[in-house]
Design a protein around this motif. Structure first.
Motif, mmCIF file in Angstrom:
data_model
loop_
_atom_site.group_PDB
_atom_site.id
_atom_site.type_symbol
_atom_site.label_atom_id
_atom_site.label_comp_id
_atom_site.label_asym_id
_atom_site.label_seq_id
_atom_site.Cartn_x
_atom_site.Cartn_y
_atom_site.Cartn_z
ATOM 1 N N UNK A 1 0.828 -1.209 0.000
ATOM 2 C CA UNK A 1 0.000 0.000 0.000
ATOM 3 C C UNK A 1 0.863 1.260 0.000
ATOM 4 N N UNK A 2 1.940 1.241 0.769
ATOM 5 C CA UNK A 2 2.802 2.418 0.828
ATOM 6 C C UNK A 2 3.431 2.710 -0.524
ATOM 7 N N UNK A 3 3.817 1.663 -1.261
ATOM 8 C CA UNK A 3 4.447 1.881 -2.558
ATOM 9 C C UNK A 3 3.423 2.247 -3.627
ATOM 10 N N UNK A 4 2.324 1.516 -3.664
ATOM 11 C CA UNK A 4 1.362 1.718 -4.744
ATOM 12 C C UNK A 4 0.570 3.002 -4.590
ATOM 13 N N UNK A 5 0.443 3.477 -3.335
ATOM 14 C CA UNK A 5 -0.397 4.648 -3.124
ATOM 15 C C UNK A 5 -1.867 4.327 -3.137
ATOM 16 N N UNK A 6 -2.216 3.041 -2.951
ATOM 17 C CA UNK A 6 -3.631 2.680 -2.981
ATOM 18 C C UNK A 6 -4.409 3.338 -1.851
ATOM 19 N N UNK A 7 -3.687 3.768 -0.802
ATOM 20 C CA UNK A 7 -4.359 4.471 0.284
ATOM 21 C C UNK A 7 -4.294 5.981 0.113
ATOM 22 N N UNK A 8 -3.632 6.441 -0.962
ATOM 23 C CA UNK A 8 -3.555 7.879 -1.221
ATOM 24 C C UNK A 8 -4.778 8.318 -2.019
ATOM 25 N N UNK A 9 -4.999 9.607 -2.160
ATOM 26 C CA UNK A 9 -6.097 10.065 -3.004
ATOM 27 C C UNK A 9 -5.922 9.587 -4.438
ATOM 28 N N UNK A 10 -7.040 9.383 -5.135
ATOM 29 C CA UNK A 10 -6.989 8.905 -6.513
ATOM 30 C C UNK A 10 -6.196 9.847 -7.410
ATOM 31 N N UNK A 11 -6.077 11.097 -7.005
ATOM 32 C CA UNK A 11 -5.327 12.061 -7.822
ATOM 33 C C UNK A 11 -3.865 11.685 -7.982
ATOM 34 N N UNK A 12 -3.394 10.714 -7.180
ATOM 35 C CA UNK A 12 -1.997 10.311 -7.312
ATOM 36 C C UNK A 12 -1.740 9.623 -8.648
ATOM 37 N N UNK A 13 -2.772 9.116 -9.300
ATOM 38 C CA UNK A 13 -2.667 8.597 -10.660
ATOM 39 C C UNK A 13 -3.712 9.321 -11.497
ATOM 40 N N UNK A 14 -3.396 10.495 -11.998
ATOM 41 C CA UNK A 14 -4.396 11.323 -12.687
ATOM 42 C C UNK A 14 -4.759 10.744 -14.051
ATOM 43 N N UNK A 15 -5.943 10.201 -14.161
ATOM 44 C CA UNK A 15 -6.408 9.634 -15.421
ATOM 45 C C UNK A 15 -6.921 10.748 -16.324
ATOM 46 N N UNK A 16 -6.581 10.714 -17.598
ATOM 47 C CA UNK A 16 -7.090 11.746 -18.509
ATOM 48 C C UNK A 16 -8.576 11.559 -18.771
ATOM 49 N N UNK A 17 -9.232 12.611 -19.195
ATOM 50 C CA UNK A 17 -10.653 12.516 -19.526
ATOM 51 C C UNK A 17 -10.844 11.487 -20.633
ATOM 52 N N UNK A 18 -11.873 10.657 -20.464
ATOM 53 C CA UNK A 18 -12.144 9.639 -21.466
ATOM 54 C C UNK A 18 -11.141 8.513 -21.492
ATOM 55 N N UNK A 19 -10.495 8.254 -20.346
ATOM 56 C CA UNK A 19 -9.502 7.183 -20.287
ATOM 57 C C UNK A 19 -10.138 5.855 -20.663
#
Length: 657
Positions: A234-252
């Motif tokens: 969890x610490x490495x993946x950021x799964x417990x961080x806000x989703x903004x940590x992997x910003x998906x583009x519109x229409x991903x």
């Protein structure tokens, strides 16, 4: 490649390949099972019986941080089994831990005899492969010594090599018996009383202590091990961080978020220990399971490039570890040259006794320029130049290698000479015969592969930037820029094939164009060595049906004499190769091509539980509705795990233009 009935657990440079029942058989060949650490198999038998028979599988082994399965002794509809067996297993840094619970199904006490056959063959991974090679091991000796709570297996070779595997149980076994005809295999046996409608449990630990490895950490229950690993992931993946940590583009595209999450979990599991220039402890991307769970220069560098916008930690650790192992002398056996970045590092017996050259092997033409490109990319992505400043001596040595032993000064290009004792080809397509002419014949060296020239160009440009902005050496920066521009101009003249309108795969030792149409050309878009017109032409060509299978771009375009859909590098499709290409397509502004390739790769991931394999067969969607597996593919594999992150970057860059 593991079969669907198997499960692979990976953690901190240790991995276990287990059967559906949680067992290990000791097989060899394309998919060996066992417990592995530092290139050796430390557990080759782990076979459970209850009342003298192997229980059947009700629920096959499954899980990640921890794994569970449910087994049952033989029974009938009218006489069901008196108890059920629950196995829980978890993998730690150098050990496997297991809880076996026998749960009564009756209202009266039940007696059970539980047996566990265990063995450790300490086979080097190079021995386990299916190439039938044999290695002299004169004087080697294996032993098995009972202890009050289990057994210790040991492997000695001369006075300088000792490895151990310790099996301990609570409660202790009632007996530890030899097996007739078996040299070191032992049968551990317990006589258990299962209370009415109750349960009895047994806790087992297997500690792998390879020669020269640090001692394993404190042993714990499967629950505690799984919880610790889940937290680390969890610490490495950021799964417990806000989703903004992997910003998906519109229409991903569908599946992008799942593939990225799966990839991050795999990258967390694949980290292996390494040391930095000052002996500091690091964790770097190990290349993959089962054959490559160790530091590979090229693999770790590309993996770190893909992950850099979202997780910069692998890049920093990789750069430090590779700086610490950079070549300092000339050693022809392992290809070492001053300034050269290592190809792979092995810790096993055969490497230690120099029976294979891979203990610290430098047979890579591209790891050195990729080291330089990542050093600058890390500084740009993080805004922190401390690492670039610290590694200035190693960067200068790497540049010097490119011009001196790499061939830029003498031959004008980065070249390699096939190594008869190691790798015939030393780019990423490193199998024998991979760098082939249109008729399928292997090119003879010294060989200048196309993509390595692109990496060299990018390395010179980026190192010039560091020299100018971080190291305060403007004169050297001007020299590097001039060399880069000269290389770019000559490359188009010498590599561009006017007939097909496509770059040659390579130049052979006589300067002839190696005229196969190969995916390597896509890497030229990423590095920027092609001008915009030629880059766009190449990018569009790669999406034509002979290259693009509908899932991914093939290593060789179909229809050529050298093409084979099940050839390791002459027709298969590699996700990491496509990751470099999709980043190049985005750089060239080919938005439609980016989206098409991203869609194919993500669809392929969806057919593999959101995890991209190392490599897929070259068959297209018209041949089969699912991606056809490559029989010897590794999974998980670091640069395949990082490929969804490269797709995310390409889609974001495309959306921003």
């Amino acid at each position: 490649m593991s079969t669907s009935a198997e499960l692979t657990l990976v953690r901190a440079g240790t991995f276990a390949v287990l059967g559906a029942d949680g067992g290990i058989t000791g097989r060899r060949g394309t998919s060996p099972d066992g417990l592995f650490r530092r290139d050796a198999r430390h557990l080759s038998r782990w076979t459970l019986t209850v009342d003298g028979t192997a229980p059947g599988v009700l629920v096959p082994l499954a899980g990640e941080a921890g794994a569970e399965c449910v087994l049952t002794p033989p029974g009938t509809r009218d006489e069901p089994a008196a108890y059920t067996v629950f196995r829980e297993q978890a993998l730690g840094d150098g050990y496997l831990t297991e809880r076996i619970r026998l749960v009564s199904n009756r209202d009266a006490p039940v007696s059970a005899v539980l047996g566990l056959t265990v063995d450790a063959d300490f086979a080097d991974q190079f021995e386990l492969r299916s190439d039938n090679r044999r290695y002299d091991k004169t004087g080697a000796r294996r032993t098995a010594t009972p202890t009050p709570n289990g057994v210790v297996f040991a492997y000695e070779r001369g006075a300088d090599w000792l490895s151990r595997t310790t099996v301990a149980a609570d409660p202790a076994p009632a007996e530890v018996a030899d097996l007739e005809g078996e040299s070191t295999a032992r049968l551990l046996r317990w006589r258990l009383e299962v209370p009415a409608q109750g349960a009895v449990e047994l806790l087992l630990t297997v500690a792998a202590q390879p020669h020269g490895a640090p001692a394993t950490g404190p042993l714990a229950t499967p629950d505690a091990v799984a919880a610790e690993q889940a937290l680390d992931t969890h610490e490495f993946t950021g799964l417990t961080r806000p989703q903004a940590s992997l910003p998906l583009p519109a229409g991903a595209p569908d599946g992008l978020a799942k593939a990225c999450a799966r990839g991050l979990r795999d990258l967390a599991a694949l980290r292996v220990p390494a040391l930095g220039p000052d002996g500091e402890a690091l964790r770097v991307p190990g290349a993959g399971v089962p054959w490559f769970l160790t530091l590979f220069g090229r693999d770790a560098l590309l993996t770190s490039h893909f992950a850099l916008p979202y997780r910069p930690e692998p890049a920093a650790a990789t750069l430090a570890a590779l700086a610490a192992t950079q070549g300092t002398e000339y050693d022809a056996f392992r290809g070492e040259q001053p300034g050269r970045i290592v190809h792979e590092i092995r810790h096993g017996e055969l490497a230690a006794f120099r029976q294979v050259p891979y203990g610290r092997y430098y047979g890579s033409v591209d790891a050195t320029p990729l080291f330089l490109t990542l050093l600058d990319a890390h500084a740009l992505a993080t805004g922190d130049t401390a690492l670039a400043a610290r590694l200035e001596p190693q960067a200068r040595a790497a540049v010097a290698w490119m011009f001196r032993d790499g061939g830029l000064s003498e031959r004008g290009y980065l070249v390699y000479t096939p190594d008869p004792g190691g790798l015939v080809n030393q780019n990423w397509k490193d199998s024998e015969g991979a760098i082939c002419f249109l008729d399928g014949t292997q090119a003879e060296g010294p060989i200048a592969v196309a993509e390595a020239q692109g990496y060299a160009y990018d390395a010179l440009v980026r190192t010039a930037r560091l020299a100018r902005t971080v190291w305060g050496d403007g004169a050297w920066a001007d020299e590097l820029d001039a060399s880069a521009q000269d290389l770019r101009e000559r490359f188009r003249r010498d590599f561009w094939m006017t007939g097909p309108g496509f770059p040659a795969l390579a130049l052979d030792g006589k300067g002839r164009q190696v005229d196969s149409l190969a995916s390597d050309a896509g890497h030229l878009l990423w590095s920027g060595i092609l001008d915009e017109e030629h880059a766009r032409r190449v990018g569009r060509r790669l999406l034509e049906p002979d290259f693009f299978s509908g899932w991914a771009i093939r290593t060789l375009a179909a229809g050529q004499p050298g093409y084979h859909p099940l050839s390791y590098h002459r027709g298969t499709a590699w996700p990491h190769d496509n990751a470099v290409i999709v980043l190049g397509l985005a750089r060239a502004g080919l938005a439609d091509e980016v989206r098409a390739l991203a869609r194919g790769l993500l669809d392929a991931a969806g057919h593999h539980g959101d995890r991209l394999p190392e490599v897929m067969a070259g068959y297209g969607r018209a041949d089969h509705p699912r991606p056809v597996p490559y029989p010897h593919s590794c999974s998980p594999q670091a640069w395949a795990a990082a490929t969804p992150l490269a797709i995310l970057t390409a889609l974001r860059e495309t959306a921003a233009k």
